[in-house]
Design a protein around this motif. Structure first.
Motif, PDB file in Angstrom:
ATOM      1  N   PRO A 132     -13.666 136.579  74.609  1.00 47.58           N
ATOM      2  CA  PRO A 132     -12.310 136.219  75.050  1.00 47.58           C
ATOM      3  C   PRO A 132     -11.263 136.418  73.952  1.00 47.58           C
ATOM      4  CG  PRO A 132     -13.630 134.249  74.689  1.00 47.58           C
ATOM      5  CD  PRO A 132     -14.541 135.419  74.491  1.00 47.58           C
ATOM      6  N   THR A 133     -10.101 136.888  74.364  1.00 49.69           N
ATOM      7  CA  THR A 133      -8.975 137.023  73.452  1.00 49.69           C
ATOM      8  C   THR A 133      -8.183 135.727  73.476  1.00 49.69           C
ATOM      9  OG1 THR A 133      -7.549 137.898  75.178  1.00 49.69           O
ATOM     10  CG2 THR A 133      -8.781 139.501  73.850  1.00 49.69           C
ATOM     11  N   GLU A 134      -7.246 135.611  72.552  1.00 50.55           N
ATOM     12  CA  GLU A 134      -6.356 134.451  72.542  1.00 50.55           C
ATOM     13  C   GLU A 134      -4.957 134.909  72.165  1.00 50.55           C
ATOM     14  OE1 GLU A 134      -6.956 131.605  69.210  1.00 50.55           O
ATOM     15  OE2 GLU A 134      -8.690 132.866  68.780  1.00 50.55           O
ATOM     16  N   PRO A 135      -3.950 134.109  72.504  1.00 49.73           N
ATOM     17  CA  PRO A 135      -2.587 134.477  72.128  1.00 49.73           C
ATOM     18  C   PRO A 135      -2.454 134.541  70.604  1.00 49.73           C
ATOM     19  CG  PRO A 135      -2.584 132.645  73.685  1.00 49.73           C
ATOM     20  CD  PRO A 135      -4.000 132.871  73.261  1.00 49.73           C
ATOM     21  N   LEU A 136      -1.750 135.551  70.117  1.00 47.22           N
ATOM     22  CA  LEU A 136      -1.568 135.722  68.681  1.00 47.22           C
ATOM     23  C   LEU A 136      -0.210 135.164  68.258  1.00 47.22           C
ATOM     24  CD1 LEU A 136      -2.979 139.343  68.237  1.00 47.22           C
ATOM     25  CD2 LEU A 136      -4.167 137.144  68.007  1.00 47.22           C
ATOM     26  N   ARG A 181       5.694 132.674  68.498  1.00 49.46           N
ATOM     27  CA  ARG A 181       4.841 133.284  69.528  1.00 49.46           C
ATOM     28  C   ARG A 181       5.046 134.798  69.523  1.00 49.46           C
ATOM     29  NH1 ARG A 181       7.824 129.610  72.335  1.00 49.46           N
ATOM     30  NH2 ARG A 181       8.882 131.380  73.274  1.00 49.46           N
ATOM     31  N   ARG A 237      -2.146 139.481  72.598  1.00 49.52           N
ATOM     32  CA  ARG A 237      -3.413 138.754  72.680  1.00 49.52           C
ATOM     33  C   ARG A 237      -4.411 139.554  71.870  1.00 49.52           C
ATOM     34  NH1 ARG A 237      -3.817 134.667  76.125  1.00 49.52           N
ATOM     35  NH2 ARG A 237      -6.066 134.744  76.165  1.00 49.52           N
ATOM     36  N   TRP A 289      -7.933 139.122  68.778  1.00 49.19           N
ATOM     37  CA  TRP A 289      -8.903 138.356  68.006  1.00 49.19           C
ATOM     38  C   TRP A 289      -8.404 138.243  66.573  1.00 49.19           C
ATOM     39  CZ3 TRP A 289     -10.306 142.702  70.921  1.00 49.19           C
ATOM     40  CH2 TRP A 289     -10.958 142.421  72.131  1.00 49.19           C
ATOM     41  N   TYR A 290      -8.353 137.015  66.058  1.00 49.27           N
ATOM     42  CA  TYR A 290      -7.981 136.805  64.658  1.00 49.27           C
ATOM     43  C   TYR A 290      -9.131 137.265  63.772  1.00 49.27           C
ATOM     44  CZ  TYR A 290      -3.983 133.977  66.077  1.00 49.27           C
ATOM     45  OH  TYR A 290      -2.803 133.551  66.616  1.00 49.27           O
ATOM     46  N   ARG A 338      -5.871 133.060  60.050  1.00 54.96           N
ATOM     47  CA  ARG A 338      -5.125 133.645  61.164  1.00 54.96           C
ATOM     48  C   ARG A 338      -3.941 134.502  60.718  1.00 54.96           C
ATOM     49  NH1 ARG A 338      -5.549 130.853  66.435  1.00 54.96           N
ATOM     50  NH2 ARG A 338      -7.644 130.031  66.443  1.00 54.96           N
ATOM     51  N   ALA A 360      -5.059 140.240  62.735  1.00 52.06           N
ATOM     52  CA  ALA A 360      -5.755 140.265  64.020  1.00 52.06           C
ATOM     53  C   ALA A 360      -5.876 141.692  64.523  1.00 52.06           C
ATOM     54  CB  ALA A 360      -4.998 139.416  65.043  1.00 52.06           C
ATOM     55  N   THR A 390      -5.999 143.762  68.391  1.00 53.39           N
ATOM     56  CA  THR A 390      -5.765 143.614  69.822  1.00 53.39           C
ATOM     57  C   THR A 390      -6.810 144.413  70.600  1.00 53.39           C
ATOM     58  OG1 THR A 390      -4.266 145.502  69.871  1.00 53.39           O
ATOM     59  CG2 THR A 390      -3.276 143.301  69.493  1.00 53.39           C
TER      60      THR A 390
END
Length: 141
Positions: free
Chosen positions: A48-52, A64, A68, A70-71, A76, A79, A81
């Motif tokens: 799963p990806t997450e918001p960066l 924000r 989206r 991966w860090y 953090r 990342a 995408t």
């Protein structure tokens, strides 16, 4: 005679700069290939990806992004995408950006994240990817 010496030094400096840039580009291409291989493995594994989020310099807030991914680092600050683009997620943020968000531009990826930083702050890109998805490189020929 001094102009000959100055010209030679100028040419030597230009050649040195050209070689450094050539090496940097080659390393970025190798890093980009690693990221694309990782992205394919991450998609196959449904990672799963997450918001960066972009962090302000000196821990001065965050913003924000529409991204989206991966860090890559525990802090953090970088990342990748799902398209394989590499992002540095630190920037000088304005109050407006902290409120409304920002859209960072992709960067050339390095083979070592945090190279030149304090001891213990750097990590090989391949090791950072393995931390996210152990065995991601096992499926590659």
């Amino acid at each position: 005679m001094s102009t000959d010496w100055a010209q030679q030094r100028t040419e030597a400096a230009r050649e040195h700069e050209r070689r450094l840039e050539q090496r940097r580009r080659a390393q970025s291409e190798r890093a980009r290939a690693l990221l694309h291989t990782f992205v394919a493995a991450a998609r196959a594994a449904d990672l799963p990806t997450e918001p960066l989020v972009v962090k302000g310099y000196g821990n001065r807030g965050s913003a924000r992004t529409p991204l989206r991914g991966w860090y890559l680092r525990v802090d953090r600050t970088s990342a990748v995408t799902p398209t394989g683009d590499f992002y540095v997620l630190t920037a000088p943020l304005t109050a407006w950006e902290r409120l409304r968000g920002t859209s960072p531009e992709p960067s050339d990826p390095p083979l070592v994240l945090g190279a030149g930083g304090k001891d213990g702050d750097s990590i090989d890109l391949a090791d950072a990817l393995t931390r996210l998805l152990p065995g991601w490189d096992a499926a590659t020929p």
